[in-house]
Design a protein around this motif. Structure first.
Motif, PDB file in Angstrom:
ATOM      1  N   GLU A  10    -118.500 -82.372  30.514  1.00 24.89           N
ATOM      2  CA  GLU A  10    -118.050 -80.944  31.088  1.00 24.89           C
ATOM      3  C   GLU A  10    -119.195 -79.936  30.623  1.00 24.89           C
ATOM      4  O   GLU A  10    -119.811 -79.053  31.247  1.00 24.89           O
ATOM      5  CB  GLU A  10    -116.703 -80.615  30.603  1.00 24.89           C
ATOM      6  N   TYR A  62    -122.971 -74.929  37.867  1.00 27.65           N
ATOM      7  CA  TYR A  62    -122.525 -74.524  39.282  1.00 27.65           C
ATOM      8  C   TYR A  62    -123.326 -73.350  39.580  1.00 27.65           C
ATOM      9  O   TYR A  62    -124.072 -72.758  39.011  1.00 27.65           O
ATOM     10  CB  TYR A  62    -121.183 -74.239  38.931  1.00 27.65           C
ATOM     11  N   ASP A 105    -123.262 -70.262  42.172  1.00 28.58           N
ATOM     12  CA  ASP A 105    -122.379 -69.308  42.627  1.00 28.58           C
ATOM     13  C   ASP A 105    -122.853 -68.905  43.982  1.00 28.58           C
ATOM     14  O   ASP A 105    -123.809 -69.380  44.448  1.00 28.58           O
ATOM     15  CB  ASP A 105    -122.347 -68.192  41.780  1.00 28.58           C
ATOM     16  N   THR A 122    -124.572 -71.154  37.190  1.00 29.41           N
ATOM     17  CA  THR A 122    -123.539 -70.709  36.111  1.00 29.41           C
ATOM     18  C   THR A 122    -122.872 -72.053  35.481  1.00 29.41           C
ATOM     19  O   THR A 122    -123.164 -72.928  36.016  1.00 29.41           O
ATOM     20  CB  THR A 122    -122.424 -69.616  36.856  1.00 29.41           C
ATOM     21  N   SER A 123    -122.247 -71.584  34.512  1.00 35.58           N
ATOM     22  CA  SER A 123    -121.464 -72.668  33.590  1.00 35.58           C
ATOM     23  C   SER A 123    -119.954 -72.661  34.023  1.00 35.58           C
ATOM     24  O   SER A 123    -119.207 -73.367  33.752  1.00 35.58           O
ATOM     25  CB  SER A 123    -121.539 -72.365  32.011  1.00 35.58           C
ATOM     26  N   THR A 124    -119.412 -71.746  34.989  1.00 35.09           N
ATOM     27  CA  THR A 124    -118.090 -71.629  35.352  1.00 35.09           C
ATOM     28  C   THR A 124    -117.965 -72.040  36.720  1.00 35.09           C
ATOM     29  O   THR A 124    -118.856 -71.839  37.528  1.00 35.09           O
ATOM     30  CB  THR A 124    -117.589 -70.145  35.279  1.00 35.09           C
ATOM     31  N   ASP A 155    -114.471 -70.311  42.382  1.00 29.27           N
ATOM     32  CA  ASP A 155    -113.019 -70.034  42.606  1.00 29.27           C
ATOM     33  C   ASP A 155    -112.712 -71.021  43.852  1.00 29.27           C
ATOM     34  O   ASP A 155    -113.404 -71.373  44.742  1.00 29.27           O
ATOM     35  CB  ASP A 155    -112.532 -68.598  42.906  1.00 29.27           C
TER      36      ASP A 155
END
Length: 68
Positions: free
Chosen positions: A40, A45, A47, A53-55, A58
């Protein structure tokens, strides 16, 4: 002449042994540190704007794009 050859062989053997010991020390250090990252932590990711990004994105926005 033979002393020089045998002394060179001894020196080379000492170098090999010292390199092997150093390599073994580094290997043991890596094992004891256990600095393994989880899967993980390694995931990245992208956007909407193309930035990394690391998040995760949506889910709602992602589903709307697939319906088009």
């Amino acid at each position: 002449m033979t002393n020089r050859i045998s002394s060179n062989k001894k020196e080379n053997e000492k170098k090999k042994i010292s390199k092997r010991l150093e390599k073994q020390k580094r290997k043991n250090e890596r094992k004891t540190n256990n600095s393994k990252k989880s899967f993980e932590d390694m995931i990245a990711y992208i956007d909407e704007t193309g930035q990394i990004t690391s998040t995760p994105p949506d889910v709602k926005i992602e589903n709307k794009n697939h319906n088009i």
